[in-house]
Design a protein around this motif. Structure first.
Motif, PDB file in Angstrom:
ATOM      1  N   GLY A  70       0.805  -1.218   0.000  1.00 53.94           N
ATOM      2  CA  GLY A  70       0.000   0.000   0.000  1.00 53.94           C
ATOM      3  C   GLY A  70       0.834   1.262   0.000  1.00 53.94           C
ATOM      4  O   GLY A  70       2.049   1.224   0.232  1.00 53.94           O
ATOM      5  N   HIS A  71       0.144   2.338  -0.257  1.00 58.70           N
ATOM      6  CA  HIS A  71       0.819   3.646  -0.277  1.00 58.70           C
ATOM      7  C   HIS A  71       0.762   4.262   1.102  1.00 58.70           C
ATOM      8  O   HIS A  71      -0.322   4.543   1.610  1.00 58.70           O
ATOM      9  N   MET A  72       1.897   4.472   1.702  1.00 58.27           N
ATOM     10  CA  MET A  72       1.913   5.100   3.032  1.00 58.27           C
ATOM     11  C   MET A  72       1.698   6.598   2.902  1.00 58.27           C
ATOM     12  O   MET A  72       2.173   7.217   1.959  1.00 58.27           O
ATOM     13  N   SER A  73       0.995   7.159   3.867  1.00 52.80           N
ATOM     14  CA  SER A  73       0.810   8.614   3.863  1.00 52.80           C
ATOM     15  C   SER A  73       2.120   9.278   4.275  1.00 52.80           C
ATOM     16  O   SER A  73       2.975   8.656   4.909  1.00 52.80           O
TER      17      SER A  73
ATOM     18  N   THR B 210       5.022   0.717  -0.837  1.00 52.75           N
ATOM     19  CA  THR B 210       5.916   1.779  -0.396  1.00 52.75           C
ATOM     20  C   THR B 210       7.255   1.119  -0.073  1.00 52.75           C
ATOM     21  O   THR B 210       7.278   0.096   0.612  1.00 52.75           O
TER      22      THR B 210
ATOM     23  N   GLY C  77       1.485   0.366  -5.836  1.00 51.98           N
ATOM     24  CA  GLY C  77       0.809  -0.343  -4.753  1.00 51.98           C
ATOM     25  C   GLY C  77       1.688  -0.706  -3.585  1.00 51.98           C
ATOM     26  O   GLY C  77       1.278  -1.417  -2.685  1.00 51.98           O
TER      27      GLY C  77
END
Lengths: 65, 903
Positions: free
Chosen positions: A9-12, A31, A29
């Protein structure tokens, strides 16, 4: 030792600040957190941090110097 | 000075610390074994929120936990482990022992103190014999064995849940748990809730079918369960939408919860979720930010600020936010199942997963706020009596002056030396910034250095603290009392009794100026003070005054906080008795000191060396030289030698006397001079090394030198010194001086056996040398009877050929036979004299117990259980008892021991 840790996933931006000692890049998709790791203890500490932030580690490997 | 540690108040006033009336006894609920008032939240499972979804398939699986010794619920953060087990446990209808591990609990000792407390809270009838660890870093194996034994006898098994077990870093704990679990079966059902696999031998449990395992895959929500969960949040979605959501979150409970919250507040939940499904963000991170930003500003602020503390209540929330009126917010968040868990009694905590993420948000939004929040938390916690948490937060804020001030102000400085917190505190204040100034900071630094045996540095900080105190117009009583404690310790370590007396004289006034509550909460402060004073007095040779101070510590009911000073005091009392020639009492006290360390699992603290040295010296007097050597080795293994002059002198004395007895005068001479730097020489230590030196010179054929070393010995006429000195003079050939000395001794009876036997031997030898054999025999007969009682052999063995000849011939022969010279009591019928082994070595106390058990036809296993030791230990004792008795079988051992009157 240099390592990279791939998490799903993409980390903020906010969450990446929980890893101030590592650089990061977001791609397809995932990080990728990467940078200098001091020793084993640091390495396991990073893994722990991933776990306690609810991140799913997909891959972790040592990078050539 | 005496009665220093009596609680303040009129005599006869009922003391609140008396065991029976104490409302904080070990079985009353919600008591922290370590004194922190808010810790009870760690012994209760969190409450389930209204939106909690019970999942029957998991509950049914968990029911198997009642039939397997071990259950492991193992899943990622936010997988719903804790609530699953909490819900299941709440519906069991039986008490459950619950303990939540927390980061920062270092060490096996702390862990087991908590577990024992959790078991007692759940009503498990553990007896006081189990004991309690007093050393944070370790737990005594005997304690675990006793615990397991008592658990194994329970009528119905106790269920022990250890939540967040992954936070327990000590590898030893897993091994200990395995030991207790194994030996307590079937009395214990252990449930571990953890993110990582514990270091237990799980494969063995799996192979034996002795484990119930629930892992991530099973914890994941099925689409049906997810639909039911969303329904509780008033979200109704078509089946395929739910399925897609489960796929995106992989059935992760935290993800689903956050989804529901974020979607519900978005206006168009379905569209929102579709968008989320298509997104590629990390789930918790993204969703938490979404949910957070939809909260009112006040709530957001609250959530970010409480992320720095483990647990919070309305008062702490007020301190952290600086605002009133936020009391209902945590309860509301808990109802919504958002972030907050309810621990009961108005205490809450953030879900650990969300706390981590919220801290990241806090750092981003208000980078400089974190230290300030820690500072506020520290102040609030200190005012509420939670000193350990307060210290942790002030350390996080780098607010060292406050931390030191709180430690000193609460009279807790003794905790740096003794009790379960010593290691934690040493670690915490070891990080103290050098800039931190103030009296308290200097005192803490001095204590830290002294506790690490660095006297020089400790003293220089202590000087600085004293300078600051002197410059203050009205220095606080707590600071001054803490200073007195350190001053007394420094006096003890540097061998300056006068300084100790001066310091303590100030203490008796000070103790009325500090709140009595603090003194009661910190019994270790006065216990340490009296111990150091007693040790300094022992050094000075003022044995009666020393005994008064030491006995006061020993006379108080012991607990983990004072276990260390108590054993130190017992060892000092043993030393006094040994020096006064009372071997039996010395041995008893030294063994009591050892028992104290074992009961509280203190391992081998530096103070334990002294007790073993006394035992070694006693063994030399009894001519049990191998045992003495083993004990000296044990004493040496008690960690690095503290620069404590009493212990150093005891060590050199015991070593030198052993070497003399072994016939190595040269080495004895070298060992006799202790290598310590002290302000004032100790009379008994000086005399002791002079006597060894004299005997060594004599053994090497230098009678003149032997007399010379005795010339300048300080001698105040104490009986124990006089007898030894008289013997040395006589041995070196100065008969008149010897008689002069002996004549000054009072009647026997009043002195210890060691003294009266030596005095009698001096007189007997003088008589024998003068040809008055009848008088010599009479004196010797009395000495033999007295010596036999305490198995005091050394003086007779050293007494020279004339005396030995008398002892070897009738009528004295029968008095010496069996314990001093070969042969048991002669058979009455006059049959052939049994050749028998030479001197029968005495059985040790433990060996005697084991042989007595043999006499009752107990098996090795039964003996082990009876004596609370391992089977191997029993075998060791048996082997050495067989050797001493010269037998190879059980029946023979019992017969021999009986025949020799050893039982």
């Amino acid at each position: 030792m240099r390592y990279e840790i791939r998490v799903e996933g993409h980390m903020s931006e906010t969450l990446t600040k929980a890893f101030p000692e590592l650089d990061h890049v977001v791609m397809s998709g995932q990080t990728v957190l990467f940078g200098q790791v001091v020793d084993e203890a640091h390495l396991y500490g990073l893994l722990n941090r991933c776990q306690s932030l609810g991140l799913r580690v997909v891959e972790m490997r040592q990078l050539p110097e | 000075m005496e009665r220093l540690s009596q609680p303040a108040g009129a005599p006869g006033e009922p003391s609140t610390s008396a065991g029976a009336e104490n409302p904080r006894g070990p079985t009353s609920p919600y008591v922290d074994p370590l004194g922190e008032p808010f810790l009870h939240t760690r012994f209760v499972p969190p409450a389930r929120p209204a939106t909690f979804l019970r999942r029957p398939r998991l509950a049914a699986h968990l029911d198997q936990a009642l039939d397997t010794p071990l259950t492991m619920v193992n899943g990622s953060a936010g997988a719903g482990k804790t609530l699953l087990v909490a819900d299941w446990a709440a519906r069991l209808g039986q008490p459950v022992a619950w303990f939540t591990d927390e980061a920062g609990d270092q060490g096996a000792g702390t862990f087991w103190a908590y577990v024992l407390h959790a078991l007692r809270l759940a009503g498990v009838p553990l007896s006081a014999r189990v004991g309690c660890p007093a050393d944070a870093g370790r737990v005594d194996h005997g304690l675990l064995a006793r615990l397991a034994a008592e658990l194994s006898e329970l009528e119905r098994p106790v269920l022990l849940v250890l939540d967040e077990f992954d936070r327990q870093p000590a590898r030893q704990v897993a091994e200990d748990l395995e030991f207790v679990l194994h030996h307590a079966a079937p009395g214990l059902r252990l449930v571990l809730v953890t993110r990582t696999e514990p270091l237990l031998p799980l494969h063995r449990y799996r192979a034996a079918g002795a484990i119930t395992e629930i892992r991530d895959a099973e914890l994941a929500f099925t689409p049906g369960e997810a639909a039911a969960l969303l329904d509780r949040h008033e979200l109704r979605l078509p089946d395929d939408a739910v399925r897609a959501l489960v796929e995106r979150t992989r059935g992760w409970a935290a993800g689903l919860r956050l989804c529901a919250l974020a979607a519900r507040e978005s206006g168009d939940p379905e569209a929102y979720l579709r968008e989320f499904e298509a997104g590629r963000s990390t789930i918790a991170d993204f969703l938490l930010a979404e949910v957070l930003k939809r909260q009112p500003a006040g709530t957001q602020d609250l959530l970010l600020r409480v992320s720095v503390v483990d647990r919070f209540c309305p008062g702490l929330v007020r301190a952290l936010t600086g605002r009133d009126g936020l009391e209902p917010v945590p309860a509301g968040l808990h109802r919504q199942n958002a972030f907050v868990e309810d621990l009961g009694h108005s205490w809450y905590r953030l879900h650990p997963l969300f706390a981590e993420i919220l801290r990241a948000h806090l750092r981003e939004r208000a980078p400089h706020l974190e230290p300030e929040l820690h500072r506020r938390a520290a102040r609030w916690l200190r005012d509420s009596g939670a000193l350990p948490r307060a210290l942790a937060h002030s350390a996080a804020a780098q607010d060292w002056e406050f931390a030191a001030g709180a430690l000193v102000g609460d009279l807790a400085i003794g905790q740096l030396f003794t009790g379960l917190r010593a290691d934690d505190l040493a670690g915490l204040f070891g990080r103290m910034a050098p800039e931190a100034a103030g009296t308290a900071a200097e005192l803490v630094r001095a204590a830290h250095e002294l506790s690490r045996n660095d006297v020089e540095r400790g003293l220089s900080h202590l000087r600085r603290a004293e300078g600051r105190l002197a410059a203050q117009r009205a220095p606080g009583a707590a600071e001054r009392l803490s200073c007195v404690l350190l001053e007394t310790l420094a006096a003890r370590l540097t061998g300056s009794p006068c300084r100790a007396e001066r310091a303590v004289a100030a203490a008796s006034e000070l103790r009325h100026e500090v709140p009595a509550r603090l003194l009661e909460e910190h019994p270790e402060l006065l216990a340490l003070l009296l111990t150091h004073l007693g040790s300094a007095r022992v050094w000075a040779g003022s044995f009666d005054a020393a005994r008064a101070a030491l006995s006061e510590v020993v006379g108080h009911p012991g607990g983990p906080a004072t276990a260390l000073p108590r054993q130190d005091c017992l060892a000092h009392l043993a030393l006094i008795d040994y020096l006064e020639g009372r071997l039996e009492s010395a041995e008893r006290e030294a063994l009591a000191a050892k028992a104290e360390t074992e009961r509280f699992g203190l391992g081998r603290p530096a103070g334990a060396a002294l007790g073993r040295l006394v035992l070694a010296a006693v063994a030399v007097e009894r001519d049990e030289l191998d045992q003495a050597e083993a004990l000296l080795a044990e004493a040496a293994a008690c960690g690095p030698a503290a620069p404590d002059p009493v212990t150093a002198a005891g060590r050199s004395l015991a070593t030198a006397r052993l070497l003399l007895a072994r016939g190595d005068p040269q080495a004895a001479l070298e060992a006799a001079a202790p290598a310590v730097t002290v302000h004032v020489a100790s009379p008994w230590a000086e005399l002791g090394s002079a006597l060894v030196a004299s005997a060594a010179h004599l053994a090497e054929g230098r009678p003149d030198t032997a007399l010379k070393v005795l010339e300048h010995v300080p001698h105040g006429g104490e009986p124990e010194c006089t007898a030894g000195l008289a013997w040395a003079r006589l041995a070196a050939g100065d008969r008149d001086a010897a008689i002069g000395l002996v004549d000054r001794l009072g009647p026997p009876g009043l002195t210890g056996t060691g003294v009266s036997v030596r005095a009698a031997l001096v007189r007997a030898r003088v008589a024998e040398e003068a040809g008055d054999v009848a008088t010599a025999r009479k004196l010797l007969a009395r000495a033999l009877l007295e010596g036999r009682r305490e198995r005091l052999r050394r003086p007779f063995l050293d007494a020279g050929p004339g005396i030995r000849r008398l002892v070897d011939t009738p009528p004295l022969q029968s008095l010496a036979a069996g314990w001093l010279t070969p042969g048991g009591p002669r058979p009455r019928d006059g049959g052939a004299a049994e050749p028998g082994p030479l001197v029968v070595e005495e059985l040790s106390g433990r060996e005697r117990e084991v042989v007595r058990c043999l006499g009752q036809l107990m098996t090795t296993e039964e003996i082990a259980a009876d004596l609370y030791v391992s089977v191997n230990t029993v075998k060791t004792h048996l082997k050495s008892a067989y050797r001493k008795l010269g037998v190879s079988r059980r029946g023979e051992a019992v017969r021999q021991a009986r025949a020799r009157g050893l039982l």
